[in-house]
Write a protein that holds these residues in place. Sequence first.
Motif, PDB file in Angstrom:
ATOM      1  N   ASP A 189      51.161  27.342 -11.524  1.00 47.09           N
ATOM      2  CA  ASP A 189      50.122  26.688 -12.331  1.00 47.09           C
ATOM      3  C   ASP A 189      49.325  25.755 -11.422  1.00 47.09           C
ATOM      4  O   ASP A 189      49.903  24.984 -10.657  1.00 47.09           O
ATOM      5  N   THR A 190      47.989  25.817 -11.509  1.00 50.55           N
ATOM      6  CA  THR A 190      47.188  24.900 -10.684  1.00 50.55           C
ATOM      7  C   THR A 190      46.329  23.952 -11.511  1.00 50.55           C
ATOM      8  O   THR A 190      45.777  23.002 -10.976  1.00 50.55           O
ATOM      9  N   ASN A 191      46.184  24.209 -12.824  1.00 51.21           N
ATOM     10  CA  ASN A 191      45.277  23.340 -13.598  1.00 51.21           C
ATOM     11  C   ASN A 191      46.013  22.567 -14.692  1.00 51.21           C
ATOM     12  O   ASN A 191      45.433  22.228 -15.715  1.00 51.21           O
ATOM     13  N   LEU A 238      50.893  26.799 -17.503  1.00 56.33           N
ATOM     14  CA  LEU A 238      50.818  28.266 -17.438  1.00 56.33           C
ATOM     15  C   LEU A 238      50.352  28.667 -16.048  1.00 56.33           C
ATOM     16  O   LEU A 238      49.383  28.081 -15.532  1.00 56.33           O
ATOM     17  N   GLY A 239      50.955  29.666 -15.488  1.00 56.40           N
ATOM     18  CA  GLY A 239      50.516  30.153 -14.190  1.00 56.40           C
ATOM     19  C   GLY A 239      49.098  30.693 -14.265  1.00 56.40           C
ATOM     20  O   GLY A 239      48.625  31.053 -15.343  1.00 56.40           O
ATOM     21  N   ARG A 270      43.024  31.629 -19.932  1.00 55.83           N
ATOM     22  CA  ARG A 270      44.239  30.915 -19.527  1.00 55.83           C
ATOM     23  C   ARG A 270      44.586  31.184 -18.063  1.00 55.83           C
ATOM     24  O   ARG A 270      45.208  30.370 -17.402  1.00 55.83           O
TER      25      ARG A 270
END
Length: 545
Positions: free
Chosen positions: A18-20, A24-25, A71
């Motif tokens: 997850d970056t944001n 969720l990935g 997403r």
Amino acid sequence: MTFQDKVVYQIYPKSFQDTNHDGLGDIQGIIQHLDYLQKLGVDYIWMNPIFVSPQNDNGYDIQDYYSIDSRYGTMEDLELLISEAKKRNIYLMFDMVFNHTSTYHEWFQKALSGDQKYKDYYFFKKGKNDNPPTNWESKFGGNAWKYVEEFDEYYLHLFDETQADLNWKNPEVRKEMANIINFWIEKGIKGFRFDVINLIDKESFEDDFEGVGKRFYTDRPLVHTYLRELAQNSFGQYDDIITVGEMSATSIENCIGYTNPEHHELSMAFNFHHLKVDYKNKEKWTLMPFDFKELKQLLNDWQVGIQEGHGWNAVFWCCHDQPRVLSRFGDDKNYPKESAKMLATTIHMLRGTPYIYQGEEIGMTNAYFTDIHQYRDVESLNAYQILRDKGIPEDEIYQILLAKSRDNARTPMQWNDKPYAGFSDVESWIEPIYNYKDINVEKNLQDEDSVFYYYQKLIQLRKQYQVISLGTYEPVLLEHPTLYAYKRQYQDQEIIVYNHFYGDETTTIEVEASQYDILLSNVGRQTLENTIQLKPYESLVLIKK
Ligand code: TEU
Ligand code: CA
């Protein structure tokens, strides 16, 4: 293109990185780890579906085949991923779910509004005396037909009721499918995995009095016809695209049909027979220790059979639908490293294209969840209800889920020992496994003897020795009770692979020590003698001098 020396790495995008900060990935998360994948040495990334979807079955319920689910990111993110991967000689394989769409798909919505063109995209049928059209069971439990009051008809859903089966008999549907593939080829996608693709031919809608309906829709003859047509109209026009069909219960004969290059259908197929050796009476939601003899027999029969028919198989232990192999056929408590490496050797030295599922290369285990609230998977949640309704005691149900749930494979990738295993900095959509502080990428990379470096070595060997990618297969010591051994040959190269599947039994083998060198050992064996006492979960790969 020869693809036999390639290795595929499967990413479950929702659980990779997850970056944001939404737990969720996402696609950016995959971009972040491309250097890691390059270091491992893989050639393709198969990503589970990232298309717009209500996510009732984690993206296998597709609402729009042409757009990325927000997403996961945007089309720009995907384009960046494709180009960044390409710089590292890595290519993307997309997951095409063509047996069904989400009921939220525009086609299904139009069908529901009475548009006949789109009703013909699906199977709408009248019931029989107040019963559904057939007694077929959905793979996720219950009857496979859902009643629609407005039409006084039912539609077919072999999976969740929000996954409506597509009618491949309709040429319009087949055209749509080819268009979708061509769209993604344009974007630079170089591989396709076709979800449950051997189920697309449904001809006779009859009650099944022997089983749950499978024989009326599995591996029927038109699947081959449809695949040839699809190839002709899309991926078959290119020689640098690989394809894999997911064919859970297919037969050797059909698999040859799908994958013999002369038939122009698919590059290879997955089958799951060897992953049903811990099913009691063929029933998944049961508890049984795995049957090694059966496992070996199945692997061997498929190796021999597919080779004879000049077909090609995907070889694998793990995916997002299977529990972790280390906890299943290995020993994740007493011999985690040894057994993880032994299992890896078994697969990577077979004839076929190896698939590595995220986390397998660092020795990830089952989730060991203890509460139903920790589970997310629709199949597991349904199974929990069904088993309860059958009167099975609660603690037994938990044992079954612990061993069989698909969520065992869907927990966050374990990057480091920070909260949420470095997968996210906020609560993840599904909990990380309790052991992430000990089992993670960072630790693997610091340890020369780690499972990671062993996988890296296996991939390097495949590129180095054609006998691994192209050699013939022949069983060795087939009747041996604890060993799975085989020989591979190509031109003047020969290897013999011994895999010891037990930790508590000792096994002695005889080899011609003067004729062979050690190509690979998972226990640091350095020298050969004629009589060798194999260690727990030892793998030994010998190469002829
Ligand atoms: O799985 C198909 C399939 O064979 C499953 O029914 C499998 O047997 C089950 O997951 C094991 O318990 C594919 C996808 O891989 C899966 O994730 C989807 O849920 C399914 O198709 C429906 O699209
Ligand atoms: Ca995210």
